[in-house]
Write an enzyme that holds these catalytic residues in place. Structure first.
Site, PDB file in Angstrom:
ATOM      1  N   LYS A  71       3.347  10.784   7.355  1.00 40.16           N
ATOM      2  CA  LYS A  71       2.539  10.525   8.549  1.00 40.16           C
ATOM      3  C   LYS A  71       3.004  11.236   9.824  1.00 40.16           C
ATOM      4  O   LYS A  71       2.531  12.315  10.121  1.00 40.16           O
ATOM      5  CB  LYS A  71       2.454   9.015   8.776  1.00 40.16           C
ATOM      6  CG  LYS A  71       1.630   8.302   7.692  1.00 40.16           C
ATOM      7  CD  LYS A  71       1.169   6.969   8.173  1.00 40.16           C
ATOM      8  CE  LYS A  71       0.523   6.126   7.089  1.00 40.16           C
ATOM      9  NZ  LYS A  71      -0.856   6.482   6.823  1.00 40.16           N
ATOM     10  N   PHE A 130       0.860  -1.185   0.000  1.00 38.54           N
ATOM     11  CA  PHE A 130       0.000   0.000   0.000  1.00 38.54           C
ATOM     12  C   PHE A 130       0.893   1.231   0.000  1.00 38.54           C
ATOM     13  O   PHE A 130       1.697   1.427   0.908  1.00 38.54           O
ATOM     14  CB  PHE A 130      -0.939   0.049   1.216  1.00 38.54           C
ATOM     15  CG  PHE A 130      -1.899   1.208   1.119  1.00 38.54           C
ATOM     16  CD1 PHE A 130      -3.094   1.069   0.429  1.00 38.54           C
ATOM     17  CD2 PHE A 130      -1.590   2.445   1.665  1.00 38.54           C
ATOM     18  CE1 PHE A 130      -3.972   2.144   0.290  1.00 38.54           C
ATOM     19  CE2 PHE A 130      -2.456   3.525   1.539  1.00 38.54           C
ATOM     20  CZ  PHE A 130      -3.652   3.365   0.854  1.00 38.54           C
ATOM     21  N   ASP A 168       9.676   2.762   1.286  1.00 36.17           N
ATOM     22  CA  ASP A 168       8.518   3.550   1.693  1.00 36.17           C
ATOM     23  C   ASP A 168       8.389   3.398   3.209  1.00 36.17           C
ATOM     24  O   ASP A 168       7.837   2.430   3.712  1.00 36.17           O
ATOM     25  CB  ASP A 168       7.268   3.048   0.967  1.00 36.17           C
ATOM     26  CG  ASP A 168       6.008   3.793   1.423  1.00 36.17           C
ATOM     27  OD1 ASP A 168       6.081   4.521   2.438  1.00 36.17           O
ATOM     28  OD2 ASP A 168       4.947   3.621   0.795  1.00 36.17           O
TER      29      ASP A 168
HETATM   30  C1  LIG Z   1       3.308   2.789   3.545  1.00 36.72           C
HETATM   31  C2  LIG Z   1       2.420   3.875   3.039  1.00 36.72           C
HETATM   32  N1  LIG Z   1       2.765   4.558   1.942  1.00 36.72           N
HETATM   33  C3  LIG Z   1       1.998   5.542   1.449  1.00 36.72           C
HETATM   34  C4  LIG Z   1       0.826   5.893   2.061  1.00 36.72           C
HETATM   35  C5  LIG Z   1      -0.037   6.980   1.491  1.00 36.72           C
HETATM   36  O1  LIG Z   1      -0.019   8.097   2.318  1.00 36.72           O
HETATM   37  P1  LIG Z   1      -1.162   9.209   2.178  1.00 36.72           P
HETATM   38  O2  LIG Z   1      -2.424   8.628   2.672  1.00 36.72           O
HETATM   39  O3  LIG Z   1      -0.660  10.355   3.014  1.00 36.72           O
HETATM   40  O4  LIG Z   1      -1.223   9.573   0.724  1.00 36.72           O
HETATM   41  C6  LIG Z   1       0.419   5.214   3.224  1.00 36.72           C
HETATM   42  C7  LIG Z   1      -0.843   5.547   3.888  1.00 36.72           C
HETATM   43  O5  LIG Z   1      -1.391   4.825   4.689  1.00 36.72           O
HETATM   44  C8  LIG Z   1       1.239   4.185   3.715  1.00 36.72           C
HETATM   45  O6  LIG Z   1       0.906   3.491   4.819  1.00 36.72           O
END
Ligand SMILES: Cc1ncc(COP(=O)(O)O)c(C=O)c1O
Length: 468
Positions: A274, A160, A245
């Site tokens: 986050k 994700f 990520d």
């Molecule tokens: C690992 C990871 N990458 C990217 C994202 C996307 O972040 P955003 O919701 O701020 O676009 C999330 C969101 O939960 C995430 O957990």
């Protein structure tokens, strides 16, 4: 309240008063003017308690009942809600007349935050800021393509990375993608933890980047001991950038500043978001090697190719600077490691005692309890009944009573998942741990009573799932 008082509040800049005035109708307003299905869903699972206040790891509903927040806004509130140090930093910006978003001028606070982030990740050299996790992903995909001249992006099943188009193109779960194609071309998925599949995918030397969450957020899937380090080595061999990520795992969540540190891997890019602003202001950061940055922004004419209007706004940068200070001054990263160990040990003790509990996974304060089909006849029949209505429904038989009976906010670990996930603020106390451990044991014990209240709830959810 008289109509004229209400009208005055509606016009006033006092947002707390406006918030309070709309306690009785905000759900109707939200349904009418925004996402009606979300309101229905929250009502059905009993989460519509009208939260009025947040402080540290706690939320308070309209009756003053205190809840322990193990969801943390999807991992945003690592330092707790409404942290006074970040609030003070933000107030100092708001009460100053600092120049903001000069655009034809560089941001001082961005320079300072970039330096402080890179001090913690010394093998990387440059930082670009953005406004959300997904925007960081988009930036990483673009820079990987721009720097390597290759099109391919490899990502993992069950990954994700957000829901914008680039991020959705590398989302490993069909539930998020259905109906939105076609996606960005040349994005290819491989199973997580499968080095042979990764090598096969990148060995033709047409892949710009392998993008991976060190611990997958959906499911809290753990990397094998050598996976990340070996994946980084493979990427180097084939000229593919290795991108971590760390939007969810970073900034101390797993008991190290970056999760990759547990496995001794050094990515070419690291993505943070986050927790970076203490939950006050949207922000993200893309940390990368100078060689990557310089390949893309190689001339004055290209200085603005990665521009994003709000990316270096003073509030986000100030909140980021203050949040890093809090992580250090409150020793939150060490606390995440030790509290996480304690919770994992306590949950693991339950695994042998309750047949529905299959496994405990995680690192630091990113923890999942995985449940599985039981062996004994009564339980298995009950499990089959609700899982036939919708795969993964069982997890809600844990999260709903945790919330309703024990005032603990948690989440199902992902679509179709039998795991329940905890992402607590990093500073939860010993008393909070006791609260969690007792509540989890009580709910799991209740699930082993068939028939019982939990399975009656299950039947109601199953009927509803079958209807929808
Ligand atoms: C690992 C990871 N990458 C990217 C994202 C996307 O972040 P955003 O919701 O701020 O676009 C999330 C969101 O939960 C995430 O957990």
């Amino acid at each position: 309240m008289s109509p004229s008082d209400a009208a005055e509040i509606d016009r006033s800049p006092d947002m707390a008063a406006l918030f309070a005035r709309h306690d009785s109708d905000y759900q109707n307003l939200y349904s009418r003017y925004s996402n009606e299905q979300l309101v229905r869903m929250l009502k059905m699972i009993g989460y519509d308690v009208g939260f009025c206040r947040g402080e540290g790891p706690y939320l308070y509903d309209r009756n003053g009942v205190r809840y322990l927040d193990l969801l943390s806004g999807f991992g945003v509130f690592a330092i707790g809600r409404n942290h006074p140090a970040v609030r003070a930093a933000l107030n100092s910006v708001l009460s100053s007349s600092l120049p903001n978003l000069l655009q034809m001028g560089v941001s001082r606070l961005a320079a300072i935050l970039a330096e402080r982030l890179l001090q913690r990740v010394p093998y990387l050299d440059k930082v670009l800021f953005a406004n959300s996790g997904a925007e960081a992903i988009e930036t990483a995909m673009k820079f990987a393509r721009g720097a390597t001249g290759r099109a391919g992006i490899v990502y993992c099943e069950h990954a994700f990375h957000g829901v914008s188009y680039g991020a959705l193109s590398i989302n490993g779960d069909e539930m998020f993608r259905r109906g939105f194609g076609p996606f960005v071309p040349d994005c290819v998925h491989v199973p997580f933890n499968d080095l042979a599949a990764l090598e096969q995918a990148i060995s033709h030397r047409a892949v710009a980047a392998f993008i991976v969450e060190p611990i997958q957020g959906k499911g809290v899937n753990m990397p094998a001991a050598d996976y990340l380090k070996s994946a980084a080595a493979l990427c180097r061999r084939y000229g593919t950038l290795f991108i971590a990520d760390e939007i969810q795992t970073g900034l101390g969540r797993t008991g190290r500043f970056l999760a990759v540190e547990h496995w001794d891997a050094e990515p070419d890019m690291v993505l943070l978001s986050k927790a970076l602003s203490g939950g006050y202001v949207p922000v993200s950061a893309v940390l990368m090697r100078k060689a990557v940055f310089d390949k893309v922004i190689d001339h004055m004419d290209r200085a603005l190719v990665a521009v994003s209007t709000f990316a270096e706004n003073n509030l986000a940068m100030a909140a980021g600077i203050a949040t890093l200070d809090v992580l250090d001054s409150e020793r939150l990263i060490e606390k995440a490691a030790s509290t996480g160990d304690r919770l994992m040990r306590a949950f693991s003790d339950l695994v042998g005692r309750y047949e529905l509990m299959h496994e405990v996974r995680g690192k630091g304060l990113m923890i999942a309890i995985d449940f599985a089909r039981p062996q004994s006849l009564g339980l298995r029949t009950a499990w089959n009944m609700i899982e036939a209505a919708r795969a993964g429904l069982f997890s809600q038989l844990i999260t709903i009573p945790l919330f309703a009976d024990h005032k603990i906010l948690s989440q199902v670990a992902g679509p179709d998942s039998h795991a329940v996930k905890f992402l607590p603020p990093l500073a939860i106390s010993d008393a909070d741990c006791e609260w969690i451990i007792k509540a989890v044991e009580a709910v799991v014990a209740d699930c082993h009573r068939v028939p019982g209240a939990v399975w009656s709830l299950g039947r109601r959810l199953a009927v509803n799932a079958a209807r929808t």
